[in-house]
Design a protein around this motif. Structure first.
Motif, mmCIF file in Angstrom:
data_model
loop_
_atom_site.group_PDB
_atom_site.id
_atom_site.type_symbol
_atom_site.label_atom_id
_atom_site.label_comp_id
_atom_site.label_asym_id
_atom_site.label_seq_id
_atom_site.Cartn_x
_atom_site.Cartn_y
_atom_site.Cartn_z
ATOM 1 N N ASP A 1 0.829 -1.210 0.000
ATOM 2 C CA ASP A 1 0.000 0.000 0.000
ATOM 3 C C ASP A 1 0.862 1.258 0.000
ATOM 4 O O ASP A 1 0.514 2.265 -0.618
ATOM 5 C CB ASP A 1 -0.937 0.011 1.212
ATOM 6 N N ALA B 1 2.401 1.822 -3.488
ATOM 7 C CA ALA B 1 1.434 2.511 -4.344
ATOM 8 C C ALA B 1 1.303 3.976 -3.954
ATOM 9 O O ALA B 1 1.217 4.857 -4.822
ATOM 10 C CB ALA B 1 0.072 1.813 -4.260
ATOM 11 N N TRP B 2 1.333 4.237 -2.649
ATOM 12 C CA TRP B 2 1.164 5.618 -2.180
ATOM 13 C C TRP B 2 2.300 6.505 -2.685
ATOM 14 O O TRP B 2 2.058 7.606 -3.209
ATOM 15 C CB TRP B 2 1.097 5.669 -0.660
ATOM 16 N N ASN C 1 2.133 7.136 -6.466
ATOM 17 C CA ASN C 1 1.082 8.095 -6.817
ATOM 18 C C ASN C 1 1.425 9.504 -6.333
ATOM 19 O O ASN C 1 1.173 10.486 -7.025
ATOM 20 C CB ASN C 1 -0.255 7.641 -6.233
ATOM 21 N N LEU D 1 -0.273 -4.352 -8.176
ATOM 22 C CA LEU D 1 -0.423 -2.915 -7.915
ATOM 23 C C LEU D 1 -0.835 -2.110 -9.139
ATOM 24 O O LEU D 1 -1.238 -0.950 -9.001
ATOM 25 C CB LEU D 1 0.893 -2.339 -7.377
ATOM 26 N N LYS E 1 -3.734 0.115 -9.148
ATOM 27 C CA LYS E 1 -3.702 1.185 -8.148
ATOM 28 C C LYS E 1 -2.755 2.315 -8.553
ATOM 29 O O LYS E 1 -2.530 3.242 -7.767
ATOM 30 C CB LYS E 1 -3.275 0.627 -6.790
ATOM 31 N N LEU E 2 -2.174 2.202 -9.747
ATOM 32 C CA LEU E 2 -1.202 3.200 -10.222
ATOM 33 C C LEU E 2 -1.736 3.856 -11.495
ATOM 34 O O LEU E 2 -1.209 3.648 -12.596
ATOM 35 C CB LEU E 2 0.150 2.541 -10.482
#
Length: 539
Positions: A101, A104-105, A108, A128, A131-132
């Motif tokens: 997580d 990904a954070w 981003n 991932l 999530k990107l």
């Protein structure tokens, strides 16, 4: 009156251009992720970096774009260090040890548009990818035969990009203050903070590293960095080694004792660096096998403070000089290094052992000061502890997107969050940490994240995470938990609950249920008191 000197920008490609021209046959050796040893020279590395620069431009990468890597220390990663920054883009090296997580954070938050990844991260990237949303292009750092089946659809292949583009390339002129690299630090509570390096800061930092009283590197050296290239740029050695034409030995993903010793012996390494846990593994392996590393001159130890016994073991077993360093991602990372002065020639074994336990002495490029809670500068007497603040041309002036601004003072200093003393000779010694993060194997673990994870269990009322000494990892987390009235919980169940919510290596070695925690006048848990209690087995 202005000087009449040429105003040539300090740029990262100039380092590899120099290495290729004057040390073109000096080797870069890699234990690849695929398995075999790969070797080529600086001239070949430059040609491939230029091919990749052409490939990046063909992908549509523009100056200022962030290009991410999830990669180990390899020759391909080395090429990206120069190709990405060389076209004016920003290389964002992501720490794959973060929880998915958080990976990904940070991707981003950095607004990465391209993600290069090693094949060992194929499954992670595949999971991932959705999530990107900002990543337009994925590139597997391998050849077609080793492309991971889990890679996102449409993933490009590194070696095919190299083959498809020409080594004919002229590096564009870039402002030396232009951003070149982005590393996130998890040394604070909450989300990681981005440290944005420039061409100028990185070149100056590399020049400082090679000096005799720092890493003492030259063309005859063989450098084996046992800090990964995603960790503060492998302590800047991928820039420092070619700057002087030193052989560069990249260990890939394997940093265990046998693997490091095998590479160091085979490639005749003269300089190694890494966190204390690395050297525990190396020494244990040598003790078990009776092996020796006869070519090593210097070993730099940082990330967390080595013990006196570790320093002694390294120097006795390897015949090398230990140079302890202190630094942070925010300092590129070198802040101080422990080297002897002329007056120490006759200090004796006990004096030398005592001095080497200090983090190090200031060097040109990093100013140091110790201040009290009121901001008053404290004397350099070796006895007055205070907040350590630093400034210099390779020290961050702000975090990316101006987050965590409270760490930077109005008069231009960075507050490290460490408590330390400075002595009359300029040696820094850390005495405590203002922040409550835990350092395990040279990597930070956020106590807040651990506490949040366990407090999400319905039986838990409150918790405190502290670091306790560990023979291999220096520190490991101990989680002290107070249960809600009438509730019961098995400590192993709570540990498993935490393990599902944080990176695996963050999982506490022990969860201990206690009746209460010491609370200070402001309502905060007194963690220093907790550490003292645990140390005396009072909890």
């Amino acid at each position: 009156m202005l000087a009449l000197m040429m105003d040539r920008a300090l740029s990262l490609p100039s380092i590899l251009e120099y290495a290729a021209l004057y040390h073109g046959d000096r080797e870069v050796v890699t234990r690849t992720v695929e398995g075999p040893i790969h070797r080529y020279d600086y001239a070949s590395a430059l040609a491939r970096s230029k091919r990749m620069a052409n490939a990046l431009l063909a992908m549509g990468v523009k100056p200022g774009d962030r290009v991410a890597t999830l990669a180990w220390s390899t020759h391909r990663h080395f090429e990206l260090y120069y190709a990405v920054s060389g076209i004016g883009a920003v290389l964002h090296t992501i720490n794959p040890r973060l929880h998915p997580d958080q990976v990904a954070w940070v991707a981003n938050h950095a607004e990465d548009s391209v993600l290069f990844f090693d094949i060992s991260f194929g499954e992670l990237v595949g999971d991932l990818a959705a999530k990107l949303p900002l990543v337009k292009t994925f590139v597997a750092m391998t050849d077609r035969d080793h492309l991971p089946t889990q890679a996102p659809a449409g993933t490009l292949v590194y070696e095919e990009l190299i083959d498809a583009h020409s080594p004919d390339f002229t590096w564009p002129e870039v402002d030396e203050r232009q951003a070149s690299g982005l590393c996130y630090t998890s040394g604070t509570t909450g989300n990681p903070k981005g440290v944005l390096y420039s061409h100028r800061s990185t070149v100056l930092h590399a020049m400082a590293l090679v000096a005799p009283d720092t890493f003492d590197l030259g063309a005859r050296d063989a450098v084996l960095p046992c800090a990964q290239m995603y960790h503060a740029n492998a302590w800047c050695t991928p820039y420092a080694a070619p700057l002087v034409g030193a052989k560069l030995i990249l260990p890939g993903r394997h940093l265990d004792g046998p693997s490091i010793c095998e590479l160091a012996v085979a490639e005749r390494a003269t300089f190694l660096l890494g966190v204390p846990t690395i050297w525990v593994g190396v020494l244990d392996h040598l003790d078990q096998t009776g092996g020796k590393l006869t070519t090593v001159r210097n070993i730099a130890i940082g990330g967390s403070a080595p013990t006196a016994s570790l320093v002694s073991r390294v120097e006795e077993k390897l015949g090398a000089t230990v140079r302890q360093i202190w630094g942070m991602t925010e300092t590129s990372p070198l802040g101080v290094i422990n080297t002897a002065l002329a007056k120490h020639a006759d200090e004796g074994a006990l004096g030398a052992a005592s001095r080497k336990l200090k983090q190090g002495r200031g060097l040109w490029g990093v100013d140091l000061r110790i201040v009290d809670e009121a901001g008053e500068i404290l004397p350099r007497d070796g006895k007055s502890p205070g907040q350590l603040q630093v400034r210099g041309p390779w020290v961050a002036s702000a975090y990316f997107k101006n987050e965590g601004a409270q760490a930077f003072t109005d008069d231009g200093w960075f507050d490290t969050g460490d408590i330390a003393t400075l002595d009359p000779e300029g040696y820094l010694r850390l005495t405590d940490r203002a922040k409550d993060v835990i350092k395990s194997g040279g990597e930070w673990i956020s106590t807040l994240d651990l506490e949040d994870a366990v407090c999400s269990h319905p039986a838990v009322a409150m918790a405190a995470a502290i670091g306790v000494p560990h023979p291999k990892w220096d520190e490991r987390p101990l989680l002290l938990v107070v249960l809600r009235p009438g509730q019961t919980a098995d400590p192993e169940v709570l540990k498993a609950h935490v393990a599902e919510r944080v990176a695996r290596w963050w999982t506490p070695d022990e969860v201990r249920i206690v009746d209460s925690l010491p609370i200070g006048p402001t309502g905060k848990v007194l963690k220093r008191e907790l550490r003292d209690q645990v140390a005396t087995a009072a909890v």
